[in-house]
Design a protein around this motif. Structure first.
Motif, PDB file in Angstrom:
ATOM      1  N   GLU A  15       1.043  -1.359   0.364  1.00 34.28           N
ATOM      2  CA  GLU A  15      -0.105   0.177   0.026  1.00 34.28           C
ATOM      3  C   GLU A  15       1.006   1.178   0.226  1.00 34.28           C
ATOM      4  O   GLU A  15       0.243   2.372  -0.264  1.00 34.28           O
ATOM      5  CB  GLU A  15      -0.918   0.057   1.259  1.00 34.28           C
ATOM      6  CG  GLU A  15      -1.963  -1.193   0.986  1.00 34.28           C
ATOM      7  CD  GLU A  15      -2.872  -1.146  -0.556  1.00 34.28           C
ATOM      8  OE1 GLU A  15      -3.505   0.169  -0.793  1.00 34.28           O
ATOM      9  OE2 GLU A  15      -2.721  -1.998  -0.439  1.00 34.28           O
ATOM     10  N   THR A  16       2.118   0.897   0.845  1.00 33.54           N
ATOM     11  CA  THR A  16       3.058   2.083   0.400  1.00 33.54           C
ATOM     12  C   THR A  16       3.741   2.814  -0.910  1.00 33.54           C
ATOM     13  O   THR A  16       3.823   3.925  -1.016  1.00 33.54           O
ATOM     14  CB  THR A  16       4.472   2.591   1.804  1.00 33.54           C
ATOM     15  OG1 THR A  16       5.371   1.139   1.216  1.00 33.54           O
ATOM     16  CG2 THR A  16       3.567   2.123   2.795  1.00 33.54           C
ATOM     17  N   GLY A  17       3.739   1.597  -1.537  1.00 30.63           N
ATOM     18  CA  GLY A  17       4.632   1.336  -2.691  1.00 30.63           C
ATOM     19  C   GLY A  17       5.527   0.825  -3.350  1.00 30.63           C
ATOM     20  O   GLY A  17       5.337  -0.603  -2.823  1.00 30.63           O
ATOM     21  N   LYS A  18       6.066   1.116  -3.798  1.00 30.57           N
ATOM     22  CA  LYS A  18       6.893  -0.300  -4.951  1.00 30.57           C
ATOM     23  C   LYS A  18       7.765  -0.305  -3.144  1.00 30.57           C
ATOM     24  O   LYS A  18       8.486  -0.002  -2.554  1.00 30.57           O
ATOM     25  CB  LYS A  18       7.496   0.340  -5.498  1.00 30.57           C
ATOM     26  CG  LYS A  18       8.602  -0.732  -6.132  1.00 30.57           C
ATOM     27  CD  LYS A  18       9.575  -0.118  -7.634  1.00 30.57           C
ATOM     28  CE  LYS A  18       9.425   1.464  -7.970  1.00 30.57           C
ATOM     29  NZ  LYS A  18      10.883   1.589  -9.185  1.00 30.57           N
ATOM     30  N   ILE A  19       7.522  -2.174  -2.954  1.00 30.56           N
ATOM     31  CA  ILE A  19       8.782  -2.654  -1.656  1.00 30.56           C
ATOM     32  C   ILE A  19       9.608  -3.339  -3.314  1.00 30.56           C
ATOM     33  O   ILE A  19       9.708  -3.701  -4.071  1.00 30.56           O
ATOM     34  CB  ILE A  19       7.943  -3.101  -1.354  1.00 30.56           C
ATOM     35  CG1 ILE A  19       7.088  -4.268  -2.487  1.00 30.56           C
ATOM     36  CG2 ILE A  19       6.935  -2.408  -0.831  1.00 30.56           C
ATOM     37  CD1 ILE A  19       6.676  -5.320  -1.415  1.00 30.56           C
ATOM     38  N   GLN A  20      10.502  -4.064  -2.289  1.00 27.93           N
ATOM     39  CA  GLN A  20      12.330  -5.148  -2.194  1.00 27.93           C
ATOM     40  C   GLN A  20      11.542  -6.298  -1.433  1.00 27.93           C
ATOM     41  O   GLN A  20      11.821  -5.946  -0.368  1.00 27.93           O
ATOM     42  CB  GLN A  20      12.836  -4.399  -2.549  1.00 27.93           C
ATOM     43  CG  GLN A  20      13.619  -3.615  -2.870  1.00 27.93           C
ATOM     44  CD  GLN A  20      14.987  -2.689  -2.863  1.00 27.93           C
ATOM     45  OE1 GLN A  20      15.588  -3.156  -1.100  1.00 27.93           O
ATOM     46  NE2 GLN A  20      16.143  -2.186  -3.653  1.00 27.93           N
ATOM     47  N   VAL A  21      10.915  -7.599  -2.474  1.00 19.13           N
ATOM     48  CA  VAL A  21      11.607  -8.641  -1.134  1.00 19.13           C
ATOM     49  C   VAL A  21      12.334  -9.550  -1.568  1.00 19.13           C
ATOM     50  O   VAL A  21      13.235  -9.741  -2.695  1.00 19.13           O
ATOM     51  CB  VAL A  21      10.570  -9.320  -2.079  1.00 19.13           C
ATOM     52  CG1 VAL A  21       8.864  -8.991  -1.166  1.00 19.13           C
ATOM     53  CG2 VAL A  21       9.865  -9.226  -2.795  1.00 19.13           C
ATOM     54  N   VAL A  22      12.898 -10.017  -0.125  1.00 17.22           N
ATOM     55  CA  VAL A  22      14.566 -10.851  -0.558  1.00 17.22           C
ATOM     56  C   VAL A  22      13.699 -12.017   0.252  1.00 17.22           C
ATOM     57  O   VAL A  22      12.348 -12.531   0.790  1.00 17.22           O
ATOM     58  CB  VAL A  22      15.047 -10.456   0.749  1.00 17.22           C
ATOM     59  CG1 VAL A  22      16.432 -11.626   0.860  1.00 17.22           C
ATOM     60  CG2 VAL A  22      15.535  -9.063   0.618  1.00 17.22           C
TER      61      VAL A  22
END
Length: 134
Positions: A15-22
Motif C-alpha cells: 500500500e505504501t508503493g514499490k517494495i523490495q522483497v528478499v
C-alpha cells in the motif's frame, strides 16, 4: 512468522508503493527464472500499480509477472520464502551509527614513574603557576 502475518505485512507494505522483497530461492515452491533458482536470498521488486506485473496474493503465495532482461516471467513466491520486505518509496530513517570509541593509549612515561598513579598531582597555583599538590 505465520503465513497469515506475512501476507498482512506484505499487503500493508504494498500500500505504501514499490517494495523490495528478499526471497529465499532455495525454498520449495519458488518459481523464478533458472539463473535465480537455488542461489539463496535474492531481491525482487513488487508493486500493486506497476504495468504488466499482474500481482496476485493468495493465502500462501504471491504471484507476479516480472521482467528479466526485458523478458516477462510469471514468478511464484511462497509467503514463507519471503525473508524481508523493504519499502522503496518510504524508506525508514536509519539511526546514526554511534561513533567508534577511541582506543585508550597505553600509559607512557619517560622512565621516572612505572605506574600512572605514581605521577605527582599538580594544579594551578597563584597567578596560574603550576604547583605540586599534596
Amino acid at each position: 512468522m505465520k503465513t497469515s502475518e506475512i501476507k498482512v505485512l506484505l499487503e500493508e507494505m504494498l500500500e505504501t508503493g514499490k517494495i523490495q522483497v528478499v526471497i529465499d530461492t532455495n525454498r520449495r515452491g519458488v518459481k523464478v527464472p533458472p539463473q535465480f533458482l537455488n542461489v539463496g536470498p535474492t531481491v525482487f521488486i513488487l508493486a500493486w500499480d506497476y504495468p504488466g506485473i499482474d500481482l496476485k496474493l493468495t493465502p500462501r503465495t504471491a504471484k507476479a509477472t516480472l521482467k528479466f532482461g526485458g523478458e516477462p516471467f510469471r514468478c511464484t513466491f511462497p509467503l514463507q520464502s519471503i525473508k524481508s520486505i523493504i519499502s522503496m518509496d518510504h524508506p525508514t530513517k536509519q539511526p546514526d551509527p554511534k561513533p567508534a570509541k577511541k582506543k585508550t593509549k597505553d600509559f607512557e612515561t619517560a622512565g621516572m614513574f612505572k605506574e600512572k598513579d605514581e605521577l605527582p598531582k599538580t594544579g594551578l597555583g597563584r597567578k596560574g603557576t603550576l604547583t605540586l599538590l599534596k
